[in-house]
Design a protein around this motif. Structure first.
Motif, PDB file in Angstrom:
ATOM      1  N   HIS A  17      38.732  -2.233 -15.796  1.00  0.00           N
ATOM      2  CA  HIS A  17      37.438  -1.975 -16.436  1.00  0.00           C
ATOM      3  C   HIS A  17      37.718  -1.896 -17.926  1.00  0.00           C
ATOM      4  O   HIS A  17      38.854  -2.140 -18.341  1.00  0.00           O
ATOM      5  N   HIS A  34      37.165   0.616 -20.458  1.00  0.00           N
ATOM      6  CA  HIS A  34      37.273   1.813 -21.289  1.00  0.00           C
ATOM      7  C   HIS A  34      38.476   1.683 -22.230  1.00  0.00           C
ATOM      8  O   HIS A  34      39.429   0.957 -21.937  1.00  0.00           O
ATOM      9  N   HIS A  80      32.310   4.688 -11.734  1.00  0.00           N
ATOM     10  CA  HIS A  80      32.919   5.140 -12.989  1.00  0.00           C
ATOM     11  C   HIS A  80      32.550   4.184 -14.117  1.00  0.00           C
ATOM     12  O   HIS A  80      32.413   4.583 -15.269  1.00  0.00           O
TER      13      HIS A  80
END
Ligand SMILES: [Zn+2]
Ligand SMILES: [Zn+2]
Length: 263
Positions: A77, A79, A182
């Protein structure tokens, strides 16, 4: 504020014959991600690339049995603690829902607490992380490093990974599982032959982050339902130490209970 100088920025631990865990010990625990190097027969894979404070690929090449072998970079992902060094790799894969974010990161992109939204800081405290100091780094990578010059660069994807796709290293075949909650395009890599799941931030043995931009408890519940059905034997998460299936189910149970109470 003067920070000490770090001897080594990255720390590597061999997990099994082909798998090496890399962390950045001088990053605050909250953004200290697990980076997973898997050395395959035909190609190597790095799953996630840390904060990008210092170059990662030269360090990986000191670890790899054959630094000339192709290496593919998978971003679980987007982040800040997972895509910092993505631009150093020629092959960059990510889920389509986070491809724009990887190309042009819009979230947190500074080492300074003063640049972190109050709401984000509160989310981390609520989740159970210790407070951060002035900065996300607790040492300088080298003398003269100026944390003000830190940038999260990102890089455009060269390919996309959807659920059902596979990542094939020759002797390791990973199924791509879409694990949102998330983050919208969070993915896990599951090796059916061994039951090993690289779960990234969908599940790890520490405070899970489920409320914030791009996050969704409803999606997280579906992700956990999916994980229950997978014949997982061992989970290598995006943070904290690895764990077995029994612990995975304990963590899932605990969060489902928590969400029931919060609903
Ligand atoms: Zn993370
Ligand atoms: Zn994350």
């Amino acid at each position: 504020m003067t920070l000490p100088i770090a001897g080594n920025w990255y720390r590597a631990t061999r997990i099994d014959a082909d798998t090496t865990l890399i962390i950045e010990p001088h990053i605050h625990v909250l953004e200290q991600a697990n980076l997973w190097l898997v050395e395959g027969r035909d190609r190597d894979m790095i799953l996630d690339t840390g904060m990008g404070v210092v170059p990662l690929k030269p360090f990986l090449d000191t670890l790899r049995r054959d630094p000339d072998k192709p290496i593919i970079c998978v971003s679980s992902h987007t982040h800040i603690d997972h895509i910092g060094a993505v631009h150093e790799f020629d092959t960059r894969l990510v889920h389509p829902l986070e491809a724009d974010e990887m190309a042009r990161p819009s979230g947190l992109h500074s080492l300074f607490k003063r640049d972190m939204p109050e709401r984000l800081l509160q989310t981390f405290l609520d989740a159970g992380y210790p407070p951060i100091g002035e900065m996300l780094i607790e040492a300088l990578p080298f003398a003269g490093y100026d944390p003000e010059n830190y940038r999260l660069r990102g890089a455009p994807a060269t390919g996309l990974l959807n659920e059902g796709d596979t990542v094939n290293l020759g002797n390791h075949l990973y199924e791509v599982w879409h694990l949102p909650g998330h983050s919208p395009g969070g993915i896990g890599l599951f090796e059916r032959a061994t039951g090993i799941l690289f779960a990234a931030d969908a599940i790890y043995d520490g405070p899970l982050i489920y409320s914030g931009p791009g996050m969704s408890v409803a999606a997280y519940r579906e992700t956990f339902a999916k994980l229950r059905t997978l014949p997982v034997t061992r989970v290598h998460g995006g943070h904290d130490p690895s764990f077995d299936r029994a612990r995975m189910l304990e963590i899932i149970d605990a969060y489902e209970k928590r969400w029931d109470a919060e609903a």
